[in-house]
Design an enzyme around this catalytic site. Structure first.
Site, PDB file in Angstrom:
ATOM      1  CE  LYS A 194     115.076  20.745   6.403  1.00 14.80           C
ATOM      2  NZ  LYS A 194     115.389  22.192   6.427  1.00 14.80           N
ATOM      3  CD  GLU A 269     113.502  16.651  -9.742  1.00 13.55           C
ATOM      4  OE1 GLU A 269     114.403  16.937 -10.561  1.00 13.55           O
ATOM      5  OE2 GLU A 269     112.555  15.903 -10.014  1.00 13.55           O
ATOM      6  CD  GLU A 400     124.015  22.833  -8.744  1.00 10.12           C
ATOM      7  OE1 GLU A 400     124.007  22.210  -7.682  1.00 10.12           O
ATOM      8  OE2 GLU A 400     123.010  22.967  -9.460  1.00 10.12           O
TER       9      GLU A 400
HETATM   10  P1  NAP Z   1     121.370  21.357   0.711  1.00 12.11           P
HETATM   11  O1  NAP Z   1     122.235  21.254   1.907  1.00 12.11           O
HETATM   12  O2  NAP Z   1     121.308  20.218  -0.218  1.00 12.11           O
HETATM   13  O3  NAP Z   1     119.913  21.755   1.241  1.00 12.11           O
HETATM   14  C1  NAP Z   1     118.672  21.415   0.665  1.00 12.11           C
HETATM   15  C2  NAP Z   1     117.694  20.983   1.745  1.00 12.11           C
HETATM   16  O4  NAP Z   1     118.128  19.756   2.346  1.00 12.11           O
HETATM   17  C3  NAP Z   1     117.569  21.965   2.903  1.00 12.11           C
HETATM   18  O5  NAP Z   1     116.229  21.961   3.361  1.00 12.11           O
HETATM   19  C4  NAP Z   1     118.507  21.360   3.911  1.00 12.11           C
HETATM   20  O6  NAP Z   1     118.288  21.797   5.212  1.00 12.11           O
HETATM   21  C5  NAP Z   1     118.216  19.905   3.749  1.00 12.11           C
HETATM   22  N1  NAP Z   1     119.267  19.015   4.279  1.00 12.11           N
HETATM   23  C6  NAP Z   1     120.576  19.289   4.494  1.00 12.11           C
HETATM   24  N2  NAP Z   1     121.217  18.209   5.000  1.00 12.11           N
HETATM   25  C7  NAP Z   1     120.292  17.228   5.119  1.00 12.11           C
HETATM   26  C8  NAP Z   1     120.320  15.866   5.588  1.00 12.11           C
HETATM   27  N3  NAP Z   1     121.453  15.305   6.017  1.00 12.11           N
HETATM   28  N4  NAP Z   1     119.185  15.157   5.554  1.00 12.11           N
HETATM   29  C9  NAP Z   1     118.046  15.694   5.108  1.00 12.11           C
HETATM   30  N5  NAP Z   1     117.946  16.972   4.671  1.00 12.11           N
HETATM   31  C10 NAP Z   1     119.056  17.730   4.661  1.00 12.11           C
HETATM   32  O7  NAP Z   1     121.780  22.609  -0.126  1.00 12.11           O
HETATM   33  P2  NAP Z   1     122.457  23.927   0.463  1.00 12.11           P
HETATM   34  O8  NAP Z   1     123.435  23.617   1.559  1.00 12.11           O
HETATM   35  O9  NAP Z   1     121.383  24.793   0.843  1.00 12.11           O
HETATM   36  O10 NAP Z   1     123.277  24.432  -0.806  1.00 12.11           O
HETATM   37  C11 NAP Z   1     124.542  23.856  -1.130  1.00 12.11           C
HETATM   38  C12 NAP Z   1     124.673  23.590  -2.594  1.00 12.11           C
HETATM   39  O11 NAP Z   1     123.636  22.742  -3.025  1.00 12.11           O
HETATM   40  C13 NAP Z   1     124.523  24.797  -3.497  1.00 12.11           C
HETATM   41  O12 NAP Z   1     125.676  25.521  -3.631  1.00 12.11           O
HETATM   42  C14 NAP Z   1     124.076  24.188  -4.779  1.00 12.11           C
HETATM   43  O13 NAP Z   1     125.165  23.749  -5.535  1.00 12.11           O
HETATM   44  C15 NAP Z   1     123.279  23.017  -4.340  1.00 12.11           C
HETATM   45  N6  NAP Z   1     121.837  23.296  -4.401  1.00 12.11           N
HETATM   46  C16 NAP Z   1     121.149  22.818  -5.451  1.00 12.11           C
HETATM   47  C17 NAP Z   1     119.798  23.064  -5.561  1.00 12.11           C
HETATM   48  C18 NAP Z   1     119.014  22.541  -6.697  1.00 12.11           C
HETATM   49  O14 NAP Z   1     117.907  22.984  -6.933  1.00 12.11           O
HETATM   50  N7  NAP Z   1     119.517  21.584  -7.429  1.00 12.11           N
HETATM   51  C19 NAP Z   1     119.138  23.820  -4.598  1.00 12.11           C
HETATM   52  C20 NAP Z   1     119.863  24.296  -3.509  1.00 12.11           C
HETATM   53  C21 NAP Z   1     121.207  24.016  -3.431  1.00 12.11           C
HETATM   54  P3  NAP Z   1     119.128  23.089   5.702  1.00 12.11           P
HETATM   55  O15 NAP Z   1     118.456  24.213   5.063  1.00 12.11           O
HETATM   56  O16 NAP Z   1     119.035  23.110   7.166  1.00 12.11           O
HETATM   57  O17 NAP Z   1     120.549  22.885   5.216  1.00 12.11           O
END
Ligand code: NAP
Ligand code: MG
Length: 497
Positions: A194, A269, A400
């Protein structure tokens, strides 16, 4: 005006965005069962980019059943390792043959400079597939000498863990997808991927290549959709054996809870707050360039971005001024402009979140050394920003930010223990960077730092180098031998002779 004339295969990428994108389940492109679709945006303009299928729990059920059927089929479960490797090498070759189109597509979808996608993300994705293809034929158990009474022949088998849900974020979509699917395919697992809702396009295009290569039906399935529906259903599904996730620490916690139902294997990660330490004997020019690259690459949207800069007081003014000079010279613009060095951030939400962090820091007494201004242009742009005079309790120092925002601090002590203690003052422990020419200091600090990866005097990613975090930066490792072994179960066999 954006100068896109020089972007190879941009026309192909644009044509792909306009296609009808379905879900890929059991070797077929299928319509979602309930909700139809959602649209994505081009972050450089805020305008609509593509319309994508929206998977829900019913599609998750279908995809898990297709993956399970592949695990139960002799076609996939009995495929010789060398044949799996061959399919993967073919996938890498196809990706390489279409590299320009993928780079343009990644830039349209994520906003990153097309040059970065073309010369970093895609080569890395291709290399990751090849590296893991090589492991398919080298996943062996071992024979074990037992000490109990009797005569024994004992050994271990390494079996694929089974059906794997893989959830990836938007900051490096194709590289993340490759890092997830390559070891899983090499180990013989069946996958449901996904991608992030913001950036599904290169995963969709990759799925067409997977189809072209001819992996058995159900070995790879793609569900585009939202995290709180499709993602949550995948992580809670009782017939998924393992979930691997890259993203926020907050969602990582939700995934752990959801995985508890059937004790899924979990690899996470998560976020980071990587310290960059410039020691008194560092090559200052290299440290300045490295520190700037570490926080401004990919507009700071990197899990191990060097967001906390600790500089020995003897170099502090020079280093901060040097990084600031680089920050001010960075050409900001659309990723499709050949001159662009830094693209937009992914979305309005992220832009506002980053701005919120900077203003909260300033309100609490931090000094804005560079950047912080609002850019007067369409799309989601943030200027490279440096804060000084922060303290360890401020949100800008602890959380972060996931944007091009650097907190710079000086230190006076020469005591390695104290330097490490300051750098370790974080809930995260993903990476750390040291700039020094003192061999002993480098190795001693590397031991003291609580981080999954320590880099000395530069260095990048490599699919052979284990990657992952201490503390709240995650569980487990990707890459290297450990990365592929995480897609296996060990079975011990003891035979009384
Ligand atoms: P995120 O919500 O953690 O999204 C990462 C992935 O998880 C996306 O595919 C997301 O789908 C999915 N996801 C979200 N809620 C979920 C749930 N309850 N169960 C299973 N999967 C779920 O990250 P984001 O909202 O895109 O970004 C928010 C913050 O996360 C950023 O500001 C950053 O600090 C952090 N981040 C960190 C990394 C890293 O590499 N460490 C990468 C991205 C973001 P959707 O796309 O539909 O939300
Ligand atoms: Mg999200």
């Amino acid at each position: 005006m954006t100068n896109t004339a020089a972007i190879p295969s941009l026309d192909k990428a644009q044509a792909f965005t306009g296609r009808t994108h379905k879900l890929f389940i059991g070797g077929q492109w299928v319509e979602p069962m309930e909700e139809e679709s959602f649209s994505t945006e081009n972050p450089a303009t805020g305008k609509k980019l593509a319309i994508v299928s929206k998977a829900t729990a019913k599609d998750v059920d279908r995809a898990v059943a297709a993956a399970r059927a592949a695990m139960n089929s002799s076609e996939w479960s009995e495929m010789k390792p060398s044949v799996r490797a061959k399919l993967m090498f073919r996938l890498a070759d196809l990706l390489e043959a279409n590299i320009d189109e993928f780079a343009a597509l990644e830039s349209l979808d994520n906003g990153k400079p097309v040059r970065d996608a073309r010369y970093f993300d895609l080569p890395h994705a291709i290399e990751t597939i090849r590296y893991n293809a090589g492991w398919a034929t080298k996943l062996n158990g071992e024979t074990i000498a037992l000490s109990g009474p009797g005569t024994w022949h004992a050994y271990t088998l390494r079996e694929p863990v089974g059906v794997v849900a893989q959830i990836v974020p938007w900051n490096a979509p194709i590289a993340m997808a490759a890092a997830k699917i390559a070891p899983a395919l090499a180990a013989g697992c069946a996958i449901i991927l996904k991608p992030a809702e913001e950036t599904p396009l290169t995963a969709l295009r990759l799925t067409h290549l997977i189809e072209e290569v001819g992996f058995p039906a159900g070995a790879f399935n793609l569900l585009t959709g939202f995290g709180d529906t499709a993602g949550a259903a995948l992580t809670a599904h009782p017939d998924v054996d393992k979930v691997t996730f890259t993203g926020s620490t907050e969602v990582g916690r939700l995934i752990l809870k959801a995985a508890a139902g059937n004790f899924k294997r979990v690899t996470l990660e998560l976020g980071g707050k990587t310290p960059v330490i410039v020691m008194p004997d560092a090559n200052v020019a290299q440290a300045i360039e490295g520190a700037a690259r570490s926080i401004f690459t990919n507009t700071g949207q990197v899990c191990n971005a060097g967001s906390r800069l600790f500089v020995h007081q003897s170099h502090f003014d020079e280093v901060v001024e040097g990084v600031s000079k680089i920050a001010k010279a960075i050409k900001i613009g659309s990723g499709l402009d050949a001159d662009t060095q830094m693209g937009p951030v992914i979305s309005r939400t992220q832009r506002d979140r980053i701005r919120g962090y900077v203003s909260s820091g300033v309100q609490q007494g931090a000094m804005l050394y560079a950047g912080g201004e609002e850019l007067d242009r369409e799309g989601y742009f943030v200027s490279p920003t440096i804060l000084t005079d922060t303290d360890a309790e401020m949100a800008v120092r602890r959380e972060e930010i996931f944007g091009p925002v650097l907190c710079a601090m000086s230190f006076g002590e020469d005591e390695l223990e104290q330097i490490a203690t300051n750098a370790n003052a974080s809930e995260y422990g993903l990476g750390a960077v040291i700039w020094t020419n003192n061999l002993s200091a480098a190795h001693l600090l590397a031991r003291k730092l609580k981080a999954g990866t320590v880099r000395v005097n530069g260095g990048g990613l490599d699919p052979a180098l284990p990657f992952g975090g201490f503390k709240q930066s995650g569980w487990g490792r990707e890459n290297g031998r450990e990365g592929i072994e995480a897609y296996t179960e060990t079975k011990a066999v003891a035979v009384a002779l």
